[in-house]
Enzyme design. Sequence first.
Site, PDB file in Angstrom:
ATOM      1  N   ASP A 183      10.021   5.152 -10.237  1.00 16.80           N
ATOM      2  CA  ASP A 183       9.559   5.528 -11.438  1.00 16.80           C
ATOM      3  C   ASP A 183      10.282   6.769 -12.016  1.00 16.80           C
ATOM      4  OD1 ASP A 183       8.029   3.164 -11.609  1.00 16.80           O
ATOM      5  OD2 ASP A 183       6.235   4.484 -11.922  1.00 16.80           O
ATOM      6  N   LYS A 228      -0.569  -4.252  -3.357  1.00 15.46           N
ATOM      7  CA  LYS A 228      -1.917  -3.797  -2.988  1.00 15.46           C
ATOM      8  C   LYS A 228      -2.005  -2.429  -3.648  1.00 15.46           C
ATOM      9  CE  LYS A 228      -4.847  -2.585   0.875  1.00 15.46           C
ATOM     10  NZ  LYS A 228      -4.741  -0.897   0.477  1.00 15.46           N
ATOM     11  N   SER A 284       0.946  -1.154   0.063  1.00 12.88           N
ATOM     12  CA  SER A 284       0.191   0.000   0.084  1.00 12.88           C
ATOM     13  C   SER A 284       0.921   1.387   0.034  1.00 12.88           C
ATOM     14  CB  SER A 284      -1.041   0.051   1.100  1.00 12.88           C
ATOM     15  OG  SER A 284      -1.952   1.118   1.103  1.00 12.88           O
TER      16      SER A 284
END
Length: 538
Positions: free
Chosen positions: A303, A317, A292
Amino acid sequence: MPLILAACVVAGILIGTFYTKHFSGGRLNIINSGSNRLNNLLHIIDDQYVDSVNMNDLVEKAIPEILNELDPHSVYISAKDVQSANDDLRGSFSGVGIEFIIRNDTVHVQNVIQGGPAETAGLMAGDKIVTINDEPFVGEIVTNEEAMSRLKGPRGTKVKIGVVRYKQKKIKQYTVTRDDIFTSSISASYMLDASTGYIRIKNFGENTYGELLSSLATLSQQGFKNLVIDLRDNNGGYMASAVQIADEFLPKGCRIVYTQGRKQPREDFMSTGRGTCQNIPLIVLINEGSASASEILAGAIQDNDRGTVIGRRSFGKGLVQQQIPFSDGSMIRLTIARYYTPSGRCIQKPYVTGKDKDYEEDLLTRYEHGEYFSEDSIKHTGPEYHTRIGRTVYGGGGITPDVFIPEDTLGITSYYKEAAMSGLILQFAFEYTDEHRETLKKFTDMPSLLSHIKRQNLLEQFAVYAEKNGLQRRNLMIQKSQSLFEKYIYSRIIYNMLDELAWIEYLNQSDPAIHKCHEVFNKKAAFPTKSSEEKTKK
């Protein structure tokens, strides 16, 4: 006038029906029909069922079953469990201020929070709690939930606790006035070496960002030039906290995460450029227990090519829950959106319904397929995406690290597995601590305490203890697993006598992931380059 009013009412009904059917696609009628059937069913059961039925209990059991048909993370929390469910994220609770474990149907005080109500009243680590408010509290009634229910309570209320101290038979009575106990979501912050700071975040609560800033300030005074953020086994928390922390490390204008759902329009969270650590070499540690909000932070760093992610593939998740309270004090956490990392990937692993057995057993399946031990065993089921500089990353099942660290299985034997899984190692470490507490108190830091217990031949003492408790002695296996046994026993005694920071500091000394961090920093390779792509592809 009566005729005009009647005509207006009829016209209003006809117009309302027309708009309901044509502009809502009949959806409202479907919902009303479904809810009416549920209401009618409950009324019929209450009115006509052969035996009397507790309707509140029936509803309490029905709501989780309905939510189970949606997804694995939409859940119902009963009124009695709401406070405890939120305590960790709020960063505080009202209670007596002790850490305890249950051994032989008895509550043992493991640690007393410094400056807390229990310490003020006179309770000590090692005490056995045998009565609460003059009622016996031993035997089958003793559970974690029951103990917390009796010890927690509103600030300012009193609770009478009866304890038996080591080598004493008489019960000592203490009256403790409950107070607010503050809990930290950062369990460790210290210097790994002269230039490398380390911060371990165990969850993302209301105060996590403030705690991080405080930790960074302390590390800055100690001259850190590199930073490790450890998110291993951090199962998440508030998304807002993860966004704030990511913002501390990213330059202005970077996407941190975005969310989108059927009724939730896309919302992008961008970096502000106000962070104080935008250029410091950074490593983020993750494993299969990182979920999460942990994955939001790790995904934002990966990224944007801001740092190196090291460890094993995270949980996967990617669903956003909203807390919705009911009038009786209970609540649901309902999935309202998915979150997406900056490259556009949703890392939620596949599921069928909330009762999906494969989903529940995913971590075990990974273990059986060898994913914890070999990078080549990682199975990517989602599409390819690309980071800011063009490295390939994958959606559909967690964050895959840039550098893989296998789980250490060296020295594991069937004897060690049985000793660990049966709880015998934990029990031995606690009883040893209890018996030698006065001697161990003399050692106030991890290195001196470790130096002492290393000289006590604890593995032999454990083997004798285990045999007395039904685990047949296996000398060859004990020898093969010696380092694992010693690490486990030493770490628990350190935790029992000192604190979580000392425990983590000891474990990090022999942690392969920490050793890899030093290697990456020494090579000045914390900032990913296009050549790092192949590592991420695997």
